[in-house]
Design an enzyme around this catalytic site. Structure first.
Site, PDB file in Angstrom:
ATOM      1  N   GLU A 106     -10.450   5.494   3.117  1.00  0.00           N
ATOM      2  CA  GLU A 106     -11.079   4.341   3.736  1.00  0.00           C
ATOM      3  C   GLU A 106     -10.018   3.271   3.953  1.00  0.00           C
ATOM      4  OE1 GLU A 106      -9.899   2.647   0.153  1.00  0.00           O
ATOM      5  OE2 GLU A 106     -10.623   4.675   0.539  1.00  0.00           O
ATOM      6  N   LYS A 142       0.801  -1.226   0.000  1.00  0.00           N
ATOM      7  CA  LYS A 142       0.000   0.000   0.000  1.00  0.00           C
ATOM      8  C   LYS A 142       0.837   1.281   0.000  1.00  0.00           C
ATOM      9  CE  LYS A 142      -4.209  -1.820   0.211  1.00  0.00           C
ATOM     10  NZ  LYS A 142      -5.229  -1.610  -0.832  1.00  0.00           N
ATOM     11  N   SER A 177       1.592  -9.799  -0.788  1.00  0.00           N
ATOM     12  CA  SER A 177       1.296  -8.365  -0.737  1.00  0.00           C
ATOM     13  C   SER A 177       1.420  -7.747   0.642  1.00  0.00           C
ATOM     14  CB  SER A 177      -0.111  -8.112  -1.285  1.00  0.00           C
ATOM     15  OG  SER A 177      -1.065  -8.906  -0.595  1.00  0.00           O
TER      16      SER A 177
END
Length: 401
Positions: free
Chosen positions: A116, A94, A381
């Site tokens: 969010e 991210k 990830s």
């Protein structure tokens, strides 16, 4: 011939029949401002140079590709490799787009980042970016996810973010998006809504993909250096789908089979899973056209998965397009498979994966047996620090799986 990434999406943000920007009139000028700013800086040598500096000297990139020898031996068949985004600063992919969105916000003169989050990794990454760039930060998160992902809530608060609990509807990721959009309406002059995946109105599906492209570029180069050839298969978990588009984008023009792994939850019954492409249909959600899981009234359906970051009744429009064209094959792994993969990777490789990433691990373990002599590269990830309390309190240490 122009590459896929150069020609997709269209100028208006369409990936075939999916994408676009269906916005309430008050938001239209703000999203135009974001599109125009991205157009100006995305090819700017100064922006690219600063982002590369951040990735190297702050994030710790490049992250490596690891050969999972023990897991490969356990499964038999194909050799399994992992792109180690769990080693990126803050523990997931991210931060790749959050630091870039922070740079974009600074260029636009914004003083606040807001978003969010489901599993909390995007929230932690955005709070990190806000701290780095000296900005305020507001994160909306469903009450169910706040309880499941308590360590990430603590991290966000330590980093200076305001965490807004969302208690309506399913109290999960969809409602967090709804809540954040509502809050953003009153702050758009000074804040950037840094959407956390390849979802939302244009330009976010394109922009987040392009910021995550670094994963695919690195992985392709590293795999070639490690093995002398490209992988036979590349796989990643898919909720909204940013980590998947990041790694897929590095191989999209190659003769490599691409697989997106959706969360099948506890069953194929509506409400028990979040496998949007597997069971969904065309529809609109959060200002864009894509595939959506719908209830009997045609509204976004309730969803379930053990992995909070995949808990969304839609999917990035590019994934819907890649499914339609057949370039990517979408399959699913259920909660039980993901949990078994979570424990297997932990015990046999010394790597505790995020529950989201464990869906891709489950796919690799399942498929390896059927593909001897082949290679499978998964995008690992995120790391599982955020999940260990929830997993061990709910499922023990895997004794009953």
């Amino acid at each position: 011939m122009a590459s896929y990434l150069k020609t997709t999406p269209t100028r208006e943000g369409w990936f075939g029949d999916y994408g676009g920007a269906m916005l309430p009139p008050p938001l239209e000028p703000h999203f135009k401002e974001i599109r125009d700013a991205y157009d100006r800086i995305s090819k700017s040598a100064e922006f690219i140079r600063e982002l590369r500096y951040i990735r190297t000297h702050f994030q710790g990139r490049p992250t490596p590709v690891s050969h999972l020898k023990n897991l490969s031996a356990l499964c038999g068949g194909a050799q399994i490799y992992a792109k180690r985004e769990d080693l990126n600063h803050t523990g997931a992919h991210k931060l790749n787009h959050c630091m870039a969105e922070g740079l974009l916000a600074r260029f636009m003169g914004k003083t606040k980042l807001m978003a969010e989050t489901g599993a909390g990794q995007h929230g932690v990454a955005l709070a990190t970016a806000a701290a780095h760039f000296g900005m305020d930060c507001e994160i909306h998160m469903g009450e169910i996810d706040i309880a499941k992902e308590a360590p990430n809530v603590t991290r966000m608060k330590l980093l200076g973010a305001t965490v807004v609990p969302v208690g309506f509807g399913g109290r999960s990721l969809k409602e967090a998006v709804d809540s954040c959009f509502q809050s953003y309406l009153g702050q758009a002059d000074t804040a950037l809504f840094a959407i956390g995946s390849v979802v939302g109105p244009h330009p976010f599906p394109m922009m987040v993909r392009n910021f995550q492209h670094v994963v695919g570029v690195e992985a392709r180069e590293q795999f070639l250096e490690l093995t002398g050839e490209l992988p036979d298969m590349v796989a990643a978990c898919v909720g909204g789908g940013s980590n998947a588009m990041g790694i897929f984008s590095g191989f999209i023009d190659d003769d490599v089979a691409l697989y997106g792994v959706e969360p099948l939850g506890t069953s194929s019954k509506l409400g028990d899973h979040a496998a949007t492409i597997t069971y969904g249909e065309d529809g609109d959600i959060h200002g864009f056209r894509t595939m959506v899981l719908k209830d009997a009234e045609g509204n976004p359906a309730p969803v379930h998965t053990v992995a909070s970051g995949l808990d969304y009744p839609g999917v990035g429009p590019e994934h819907a397009h890649l499914h339609r064209t057949g370039r990517v094959t979408y399959t699913a792994a259920d909660d039980k498979e993901a949990l078994a993969a979570f424990f297997a990777l932990s015990r046999h490789e010394g790597i505790i994966p995020a529950l989201e990433s464990a869906h891709a691990v489950a796919f690799a373990m399942r498929e390896a047996r059927n593909h001897p002599g082949k290679s499978i590269l998964i995008n690992l990830s995120g790391r599982g620090d955020k999940d260990i309390d929830y997993v061990t309190q709910t499922y023990g240490f895997g004794e009953n799986l």
